[in-house]
Design an enzyme around this catalytic site. Sequence first.
Site, PDB file in Angstrom:
ATOM      1  N   GLN A  36       2.996   9.996   1.207  1.00  0.00           N
ATOM      2  CA  GLN A  36       4.284   9.301   1.122  1.00  0.00           C
ATOM      3  C   GLN A  36       5.050   9.644  -0.147  1.00  0.00           C
ATOM      4  O   GLN A  36       6.238   9.345  -0.258  1.00  0.00           O
ATOM      5  CB  GLN A  36       4.088   7.781   1.208  1.00  0.00           C
ATOM      6  CG  GLN A  36       3.585   7.328   2.576  1.00  0.00           C
ATOM      7  CD  GLN A  36       3.450   5.818   2.632  1.00  0.00           C
ATOM      8  OE1 GLN A  36       2.447   5.278   2.182  1.00  0.00           O
ATOM      9  NE2 GLN A  36       4.463   5.148   3.143  1.00  0.00           N
TER      10      GLN A  36
ATOM     11  N   CYS B 171       5.929  -0.223   7.020  1.00  0.00           N
ATOM     12  CA  CYS B 171       5.573   0.954   6.233  1.00  0.00           C
ATOM     13  C   CYS B 171       6.742   1.311   5.324  1.00  0.00           C
ATOM     14  O   CYS B 171       7.888   1.279   5.766  1.00  0.00           O
ATOM     15  CB  CYS B 171       5.266   2.116   7.181  1.00  0.00           C
ATOM     16  SG  CYS B 171       4.820   3.639   6.335  1.00  0.00           S
ATOM     17  N   LEU B 172       6.434   1.645   4.074  1.00  0.00           N
ATOM     18  CA  LEU B 172       7.504   1.990   3.125  1.00  0.00           C
ATOM     19  C   LEU B 172       8.250   3.258   3.542  1.00  0.00           C
ATOM     20  O   LEU B 172       9.358   3.497   3.067  1.00  0.00           O
ATOM     21  CB  LEU B 172       6.926   2.160   1.718  1.00  0.00           C
ATOM     22  CG  LEU B 172       6.416   0.871   1.056  1.00  0.00           C
ATOM     23  CD1 LEU B 172       5.800   1.184  -0.300  1.00  0.00           C
ATOM     24  CD2 LEU B 172       7.533  -0.151   0.914  1.00  0.00           C
TER      25      LEU B 172
ATOM     26  N   HIS C 250      -2.549   7.214   7.217  1.00  0.00           N
ATOM     27  CA  HIS C 250      -1.597   8.141   6.591  1.00  0.00           C
ATOM     28  C   HIS C 250      -2.274   9.451   6.190  1.00  0.00           C
ATOM     29  O   HIS C 250      -1.666  10.517   6.244  1.00  0.00           O
ATOM     30  CB  HIS C 250      -0.978   7.516   5.339  1.00  0.00           C
ATOM     31  CG  HIS C 250       0.252   6.702   5.579  1.00  0.00           C
ATOM     32  ND1 HIS C 250       1.401   7.233   6.125  1.00  0.00           N
ATOM     33  CD2 HIS C 250       0.537   5.397   5.329  1.00  0.00           C
ATOM     34  CE1 HIS C 250       2.337   6.284   6.195  1.00  0.00           C
ATOM     35  NE2 HIS C 250       1.826   5.154   5.720  1.00  0.00           N
TER      36      HIS C 250
ATOM     37  N   GLY D 152       0.827  -1.199   0.000  1.00  0.00           N
ATOM     38  CA  GLY D 152       0.000   0.000   0.000  1.00  0.00           C
ATOM     39  C   GLY D 152       0.863   1.251   0.000  1.00  0.00           C
ATOM     40  O   GLY D 152       2.028   1.211   0.417  1.00  0.00           O
TER      41      GLY D 152
ATOM     42  N   HIS E 197      -4.131   1.103   7.754  1.00  0.00           N
ATOM     43  CA  HIS E 197      -2.790   1.714   7.716  1.00  0.00           C
ATOM     44  C   HIS E 197      -2.751   2.888   6.740  1.00  0.00           C
ATOM     45  O   HIS E 197      -2.275   3.979   7.074  1.00  0.00           O
ATOM     46  CB  HIS E 197      -1.770   0.636   7.321  1.00  0.00           C
ATOM     47  CG  HIS E 197      -0.368   1.138   7.200  1.00  0.00           C
ATOM     48  ND1 HIS E 197       0.634   0.783   8.088  1.00  0.00           N
ATOM     49  CD2 HIS E 197       0.213   1.951   6.289  1.00  0.00           C
ATOM     50  CE1 HIS E 197       1.758   1.386   7.720  1.00  0.00           C
ATOM     51  NE2 HIS E 197       1.545   2.090   6.645  1.00  0.00           N
ATOM     52  N   GLU E 198      -3.256   2.664   5.532  1.00  0.00           N
ATOM     53  CA  GLU E 198      -3.173   3.708   4.505  1.00  0.00           C
ATOM     54  C   GLU E 198      -4.117   4.874   4.808  1.00  0.00           C
ATOM     55  O   GLU E 198      -3.765   6.032   4.575  1.00  0.00           O
ATOM     56  CB  GLU E 198      -3.455   3.124   3.112  1.00  0.00           C
ATOM     57  CG  GLU E 198      -2.517   1.999   2.685  1.00  0.00           C
ATOM     58  CD  GLU E 198      -1.033   2.337   2.821  1.00  0.00           C
ATOM     59  OE1 GLU E 198      -0.664   3.521   2.732  1.00  0.00           O
ATOM     60  OE2 GLU E 198      -0.246   1.395   3.049  1.00  0.00           O
TER      61      GLU E 198
END
Length: 154
Positions: free
Chosen positions: A51, A88-89, A134, A46, A130-131
């Site tokens: 991000q 997380c990226l 953000h 995701g 999670h997304e």
Amino acid sequence: MAIRNIVKEGDDVLRKKCRDVVKFDDRLHTLLDDMAETMHQAEGVGLAAPQVGVIRRVVVIDIGDGVIELINPVIIKAEGEQTTPEGCLSMPGEYGLTKRPMFVTVKAQDRNGKVFEISGEGLLAKAFCHELDHLEGVLYKDIVIRMLAPEELE
Ligand code: NI
């Protein structure tokens, strides 16, 4: 399509509350295409617009079943719970144990502005949470039970 730079933890842009998308135009479509390519290249499941430095309510998710695009998403139903590792990226190489709902339904718009609902369980439910966090400037580390050592991820 183009690979965009993924912002890392510590950058203020990850702490902004994102604005609604109001124009469903070519610029949005390019952003969505770039985000999907960037997510795949980084081997993530995701990616949220902040991000890649864009403070808009845009998310892409792919848990292996194809890309899901969510514009202006909201969680309309959440049930059950799961306690699992999460990463997380924007924090590469780190994982923490989080508690998330097991079943989540999201209402969102597609890239043309059409409203739809989508439900997911397990990993997909976790990715939705999670997304969408953000988009509020929230990172999983804000809710983590504890961070995990590499040997705990076997
Ligand atoms: Ni993330």
